[in-house]
Design a protein around this motif. Sequence first.
Motif, PDB file in Angstrom:
ATOM      1  N   GLY A  30       0.863  -1.447   0.080  1.00 41.79           N
ATOM      2  CA  GLY A  30      -0.150   0.251  -0.036  1.00 41.79           C
ATOM      3  C   GLY A  30       0.814   1.116  -0.042  1.00 41.79           C
ATOM      4  O   GLY A  30       0.559   2.221  -0.782  1.00 41.79           O
ATOM      5  N   ALA A  31       1.812   1.272   0.783  1.00 44.38           N
ATOM      6  CA  ALA A  31       2.856   2.361   0.942  1.00 44.38           C
ATOM      7  C   ALA A  31       3.521   2.623  -0.720  1.00 44.38           C
ATOM      8  O   ALA A  31       3.677   3.705  -1.064  1.00 44.38           O
ATOM      9  CB  ALA A  31       3.796   2.236   1.954  1.00 44.38           C
ATOM     10  N   ILE A  67     -11.350   4.200   8.848  1.00 45.44           N
ATOM     11  CA  ILE A  67      -9.952   4.562   8.559  1.00 45.44           C
ATOM     12  C   ILE A  67      -9.866   5.655   7.323  1.00 45.44           C
ATOM     13  O   ILE A  67      -9.318   6.658   7.498  1.00 45.44           O
ATOM     14  CB  ILE A  67      -9.119   3.624   8.204  1.00 45.44           C
ATOM     15  CG1 ILE A  67      -8.974   2.722   9.790  1.00 45.44           C
ATOM     16  CG2 ILE A  67      -7.806   3.906   7.875  1.00 45.44           C
ATOM     17  CD1 ILE A  67      -7.942   1.494   9.693  1.00 45.44           C
ATOM     18  N   LEU A  68     -10.705   5.193   6.241  1.00 47.13           N
ATOM     19  CA  LEU A  68     -10.721   6.015   5.254  1.00 47.13           C
ATOM     20  C   LEU A  68     -11.311   7.566   5.599  1.00 47.13           C
ATOM     21  O   LEU A  68     -10.854   8.618   4.810  1.00 47.13           O
ATOM     22  CB  LEU A  68     -11.369   5.554   3.978  1.00 47.13           C
ATOM     23  CG  LEU A  68     -11.087   4.109   3.457  1.00 47.13           C
ATOM     24  CD1 LEU A  68     -11.834   3.648   2.451  1.00 47.13           C
ATOM     25  CD2 LEU A  68      -9.552   4.618   2.784  1.00 47.13           C
ATOM     26  N   ASN A  69     -12.287   7.522   6.073  1.00 49.30           N
ATOM     27  CA  ASN A  69     -12.911   8.870   6.803  1.00 49.30           C
ATOM     28  C   ASN A  69     -11.804   9.695   7.409  1.00 49.30           C
ATOM     29  O   ASN A  69     -11.875  10.811   7.376  1.00 49.30           O
ATOM     30  CB  ASN A  69     -14.126   8.896   7.286  1.00 49.30           C
ATOM     31  CG  ASN A  69     -15.419   8.624   6.532  1.00 49.30           C
ATOM     32  OD1 ASN A  69     -15.990   9.708   6.165  1.00 49.30           O
ATOM     33  ND2 ASN A  69     -15.734   7.525   6.159  1.00 49.30           N
ATOM     34  N   VAL A  70     -11.158   9.214   8.368  1.00 47.22           N
ATOM     35  CA  VAL A  70      -9.916   9.743   9.080  1.00 47.22           C
ATOM     36  C   VAL A  70      -8.804  10.479   8.161  1.00 47.22           C
ATOM     37  O   VAL A  70      -8.512  11.629   8.120  1.00 47.22           O
ATOM     38  CB  VAL A  70      -9.369   8.773  10.096  1.00 47.22           C
ATOM     39  CG1 VAL A  70      -8.094   9.588  10.671  1.00 47.22           C
ATOM     40  CG2 VAL A  70     -10.435   8.582  11.215  1.00 47.22           C
ATOM     41  N   THR A  96      -1.509   1.512   6.020  1.00 50.55           N
ATOM     42  CA  THR A  96      -2.185   1.430   7.250  1.00 50.55           C
ATOM     43  C   THR A  96      -3.643   0.958   6.841  1.00 50.55           C
ATOM     44  O   THR A  96      -4.209  -0.160   7.080  1.00 50.55           O
ATOM     45  CB  THR A  96      -2.431   2.512   8.100  1.00 50.55           C
ATOM     46  OG1 THR A  96      -1.040   3.088   8.370  1.00 50.55           O
ATOM     47  CG2 THR A  96      -2.998   2.083   9.648  1.00 50.55           C
ATOM     48  N   ALA A  97      -4.171   1.650   5.768  1.00 46.88           N
ATOM     49  CA  ALA A  97      -5.679   1.352   5.333  1.00 46.88           C
ATOM     50  C   ALA A  97      -5.542  -0.093   4.668  1.00 46.88           C
ATOM     51  O   ALA A  97      -6.649  -0.961   4.761  1.00 46.88           O
ATOM     52  CB  ALA A  97      -6.055   2.390   4.292  1.00 46.88           C
ATOM     53  N   VAL A 141      -0.720   2.078  14.537  1.00 45.54           N
ATOM     54  CA  VAL A 141      -0.153   2.783  13.417  1.00 45.54           C
ATOM     55  C   VAL A 141      -0.830   3.915  12.909  1.00 45.54           C
ATOM     56  O   VAL A 141       0.006   5.048  12.778  1.00 45.54           O
ATOM     57  CB  VAL A 141       0.299   1.745  12.243  1.00 45.54           C
ATOM     58  CG1 VAL A 141       0.768   2.387  11.178  1.00 45.54           C
ATOM     59  CG2 VAL A 141       1.133   0.526  12.632  1.00 45.54           C
ATOM     60  N   LEU A 142      -2.125   3.789  12.830  1.00 43.96           N
ATOM     61  CA  LEU A 142      -2.980   4.970  12.372  1.00 43.96           C
ATOM     62  C   LEU A 142      -2.727   6.006  13.359  1.00 43.96           C
ATOM     63  O   LEU A 142      -2.767   7.477  12.922  1.00 43.96           O
ATOM     64  CB  LEU A 142      -4.359   4.671  12.215  1.00 43.96           C
ATOM     65  CG  LEU A 142      -5.357   5.573  11.699  1.00 43.96           C
ATOM     66  CD1 LEU A 142      -4.870   6.197  10.191  1.00 43.96           C
ATOM     67  CD2 LEU A 142      -6.622   5.091  11.750  1.00 43.96           C
TER      68      LEU A 142
END
Length: 445
Positions: free
Chosen positions: A127-128, A382-385, A157-158, A199-200
């Motif tokens: 993902g990174a 998590i996506l909304n954050v 993280t997502a 991690v988030l």
Amino acid sequence: MSHALALTAPAPMPLAHTLVALALILAVARVCGRIARRLRQPTVVGEIVGGVLLGPSLLGLLPGHLDTLLLPAEIRPALHVLSQLGLVFFMFGVGYHLDAAHLRSGRAKRQVAAVSLSSVALPFALGAGLAVLLHPWTDRKALAADGPLGPALFLGTAMAITAFPVLARILAERGLQRDPLGAISLACAAVQDLLAWCVLAAVVVVVQADGPWPVVRMLLQSALLFGCLIFLVRPALAWMLAPDRRWAGAGAAPVHTVIVVGVLLTAAGTEAVGLHAVFGAFAFGAIVPRDRIETVAPQVPQQMDQFSALLLPVFFTVTGMAVNIGGLGGEGLAVTAAVLAVACTGKFVGGFAAARLTGATSREAGVLGVLLNARGLTELVILNVGLSLGVIDPRLFTAMVVMAIVTTVMTGPLLTCLRRPGDDPAPPRAERPSAAAGRAEVPGP
């Protein structure tokens, strides 16, 4: 006096419009949830799809701009507040139902550790890397920083998350919650969620801070807050909720009040120090003494779950307003396909390889990889954050929401294909799915 009251009173039309919008949201969520159940999908999948359909992805394509007509801009702040309230109480339920016993499951300690770490590390790395490749494609005006570090850490993280409540619900509906593979997958999901939220939190600190001192200050404030929860609030709650306390026999109302006040104050505390409110709600749910709650007022967690389940469709709709599948274009669809491929590859390969190396058969390893690929509602949180922090732009947000829906929908059919007809035990007739099996996420029959 009447003139002053008229100036401070809320306008009647926005209130009426807000109430009508709430009725529409709940009705659409109910219908879509029932359709999902008929398709052997978790109810929450239908509710998420319903929220997306109420946004520009469907209503916005119809004549008359129905999305802005039914959900106009003036009522969206109220819907946002309600959605965040539902989210806060949902995260309390996630923390409350995250049973540490899953982390100590018998045959599986070594396997749980290996599978959990592998199916977090590989998706995070992929993902990174994907975020770095996509950085030139993103809308820089929508991002809070120019560099790729924040988006890379966040997207990693997502990708690493597994939706523990949705996974528990899928296992409960198939009678697999006591199956060895079901227990191992739940334990792995619990470990992964704990790692991902930690991690988030670190990503939020890095993105929010402007220099080394703000980072240190946020870390110290967060450590102080969580230390108070563990060493002061938890013992105080255990003392207050002791069965021999006079007020403990007064029914559920006092306990309910204590829990609600605690959730709100802790969520406000983490919001004040720079973390999102969901971290405080999750932490408070994790430190609540469950044994005392189950003894004094066992109905309180169910009531909290029901309340969050009532407001979560509003959260799905607010999320759906930021999702515009039709606006992705050709490049956006290609990015969505890449996001989906990276998400599935990271989870499945990471889980499958580690399971095989720790003694699982090919079919068992495949089942674990498929189960851990379910993202569900936790991914949307998590996506909304990330969207609120400005580390992803709306187009990448849309691609990630599509990925969350697809990976959750594909879990059931793939599980059916990988398991033999006689592998799934019948659920006990006298047993209903427990709250830990996702009651907070899957309301209704």
